[in-house]
Write a protein that holds these residues in place. Structure first.
Motif, PDB file in Angstrom:
ATOM      1  N   ILE A  10       0.871  -1.175   0.000  1.00 40.92           N
ATOM      2  CA  ILE A  10       0.000   0.000   0.000  1.00 40.92           C
ATOM      3  C   ILE A  10       0.908   1.224   0.000  1.00 40.92           C
ATOM      4  CG2 ILE A  10      -1.721   1.324   1.273  1.00 40.92           C
ATOM      5  CD1 ILE A  10      -2.631  -1.299   2.539  1.00 40.92           C
ATOM      6  N   ASP A  11       0.700   2.117  -0.953  1.00 42.94           N
ATOM      7  CA  ASP A  11       1.433   3.375  -1.036  1.00 42.94           C
ATOM      8  C   ASP A  11       0.463   4.518  -0.797  1.00 42.94           C
ATOM      9  OD1 ASP A  11       4.223   3.074  -1.704  1.00 42.94           O
ATOM     10  OD2 ASP A  11       3.555   2.218  -3.609  1.00 42.94           O
ATOM     11  N   LEU A  12       0.786   5.417   0.112  1.00 47.41           N
ATOM     12  CA  LEU A  12      -0.015   6.618   0.357  1.00 47.41           C
ATOM     13  C   LEU A  12       0.910   7.824   0.297  1.00 47.41           C
ATOM     14  CD1 LEU A  12      -2.144   5.431   3.402  1.00 47.41           C
ATOM     15  CD2 LEU A  12      -2.849   5.550   1.013  1.00 47.41           C
ATOM     16  N   ARG A  13       0.438   8.919  -0.322  1.00 48.31           N
ATOM     17  CA  ARG A  13       1.249  10.129  -0.382  1.00 48.31           C
ATOM     18  C   ARG A  13       0.357  11.365  -0.382  1.00 48.31           C
ATOM     19  NH1 ARG A  13       0.907   7.413  -4.656  1.00 48.31           N
ATOM     20  NH2 ARG A  13       0.262   8.249  -6.640  1.00 48.31           N
ATOM     21  N   PRO A  14       0.761  12.394   0.335  1.00 48.92           N
ATOM     22  CA  PRO A  14      -0.011  13.645   0.318  1.00 48.92           C
ATOM     23  C   PRO A  14       0.158  14.322  -1.041  1.00 48.92           C
ATOM     24  CG  PRO A  14       1.974  13.895   1.638  1.00 48.92           C
ATOM     25  CD  PRO A  14       1.921  12.476   1.203  1.00 48.92           C
ATOM     26  N   LEU A  15      -0.947  14.782  -1.610  1.00 49.97           N
ATOM     27  CA  LEU A  15      -0.915  15.438  -2.916  1.00 49.97           C
ATOM     28  C   LEU A  15      -1.038  16.950  -2.801  1.00 49.97           C
ATOM     29  CD1 LEU A  15      -3.233  13.020  -4.921  1.00 49.97           C
ATOM     30  CD2 LEU A  15      -0.732  13.070  -4.867  1.00 49.97           C
ATOM     31  N   ARG A  16      -2.014  17.384  -2.045  1.00 53.59           N
ATOM     32  CA  ARG A  16      -2.257  18.826  -1.911  1.00 53.59           C
ATOM     33  C   ARG A  16      -3.321  19.025  -0.836  1.00 53.59           C
ATOM     34  NH1 ARG A  16      -7.231  19.505  -4.328  1.00 53.59           N
ATOM     35  NH2 ARG A  16      -7.754  17.924  -5.854  1.00 53.59           N
ATOM     36  N   TYR A  17      -3.548  20.271  -0.508  1.00 53.72           N
ATOM     37  CA  TYR A  17      -4.685  20.598   0.345  1.00 53.72           C
ATOM     38  C   TYR A  17      -5.913  20.823  -0.531  1.00 53.72           C
ATOM     39  CZ  TYR A  17      -1.820  21.028   4.486  1.00 53.72           C
ATOM     40  OH  TYR A  17      -1.001  20.753   5.534  1.00 53.72           O
ATOM     41  N   GLN A  18      -7.083  20.675   0.042  1.00 50.86           N
ATOM     42  CA  GLN A  18      -8.335  20.828  -0.696  1.00 50.86           C
ATOM     43  C   GLN A  18      -8.434  22.220  -1.324  1.00 50.86           C
ATOM     44  OE1 GLN A  18     -11.772  20.491   1.808  1.00 50.86           O
ATOM     45  NE2 GLN A  18     -13.177  20.277   0.106  1.00 50.86           N
ATOM     46  N   PHE A  19      -8.065  23.238  -0.581  1.00 51.77           N
ATOM     47  CA  PHE A  19      -8.116  24.618  -1.059  1.00 51.77           C
ATOM     48  C   PHE A  19      -6.746  25.260  -0.868  1.00 51.77           C
ATOM     49  CE2 PHE A  19     -12.388  23.711   0.747  1.00 51.77           C
ATOM     50  CZ  PHE A  19     -13.091  23.702  -0.443  1.00 51.77           C
ATOM     51  N   PRO A  20      -6.377  26.243  -1.699  1.00 56.42           N
ATOM     52  CA  PRO A  20      -5.072  26.890  -1.560  1.00 56.42           C
ATOM     53  C   PRO A  20      -4.926  27.689  -0.254  1.00 56.42           C
ATOM     54  CG  PRO A  20      -6.183  27.620  -3.584  1.00 56.42           C
ATOM     55  CD  PRO A  20      -7.114  26.717  -2.853  1.00 56.42           C
ATOM     56  N   LYS A  21      -6.056  28.142   0.295  1.00 59.90           N
ATOM     57  CA  LYS A  21      -6.023  28.993   1.479  1.00 59.90           C
ATOM     58  C   LYS A  21      -7.196  28.659   2.389  1.00 59.90           C
ATOM     59  CE  LYS A  21      -5.186  33.850   2.316  1.00 59.90           C
ATOM     60  NZ  LYS A  21      -5.187  35.181   1.759  1.00 59.90           N
ATOM     61  N   VAL A  22      -6.965  28.662   3.693  1.00 55.83           N
ATOM     62  CA  VAL A  22      -8.046  28.430   4.658  1.00 55.83           C
ATOM     63  C   VAL A  22      -9.002  29.609   4.613  1.00 55.83           C
ATOM     64  CG1 VAL A  22      -8.595  28.122   7.098  1.00 55.83           C
ATOM     65  CG2 VAL A  22      -6.561  27.056   6.143  1.00 55.83           C
ATOM     66  N   THR A  23     -10.322  29.322   4.537  1.00 60.64           N
ATOM     67  CA  THR A  23     -11.306  30.400   4.440  1.00 60.64           C
ATOM     68  C   THR A  23     -12.202  30.501   5.665  1.00 60.64           C
ATOM     69  OG1 THR A  23     -12.837  28.934   3.294  1.00 60.64           O
ATOM     70  CG2 THR A  23     -11.387  30.278   1.923  1.00 60.64           C
ATOM     71  N   GLY A  24     -12.215  29.504   6.524  1.00 63.13           N
ATOM     72  CA  GLY A  24     -13.091  29.503   7.694  1.00 63.13           C
ATOM     73  C   GLY A  24     -12.405  28.823   8.858  1.00 63.13           C
ATOM     74  N   ASP A  25     -12.949  27.731   9.296  1.00 66.57           N
ATOM     75  CA  ASP A  25     -12.409  26.959  10.414  1.00 66.57           C
ATOM     76  C   ASP A  25     -11.105  26.280   9.982  1.00 66.57           C
ATOM     77  OD1 ASP A  25     -11.782  25.146  12.410  1.00 66.57           O
ATOM     78  OD2 ASP A  25     -13.833  24.423  12.653  1.00 66.57           O
TER      79      ASP A  25
END
Length: 57
Positions: A10-25
């Protein structure tokens, strides 16, 4: 991260965050998107398989 034994991996790797910038919580609004793959080798059962995770668009 790679986890494996004699018959599978099993290989897992972080790709990106959902959004470029936090907008709320900051703890809930920006999930980490993970990519990965699962590989098994031939044996009595099940047959060989290779699966790839798809990223959310």
């Amino acid at each position: 991260m790679r986890l494996s034994d004699d018959s599978s991996s099993i290989d897992l790797r972080p790709l990106r965050y959902q959004f470029p910038k936090v907008t709320g919580d900051m703890y809930d609004d920006n999930w980490l998107v993970i990519g990965g793959s699962v590989t098994t080798t031939p044996s009595a059962s099940p047959p060989r398989a290779r699966l790839k995770a798809r990223t959310a668009q």
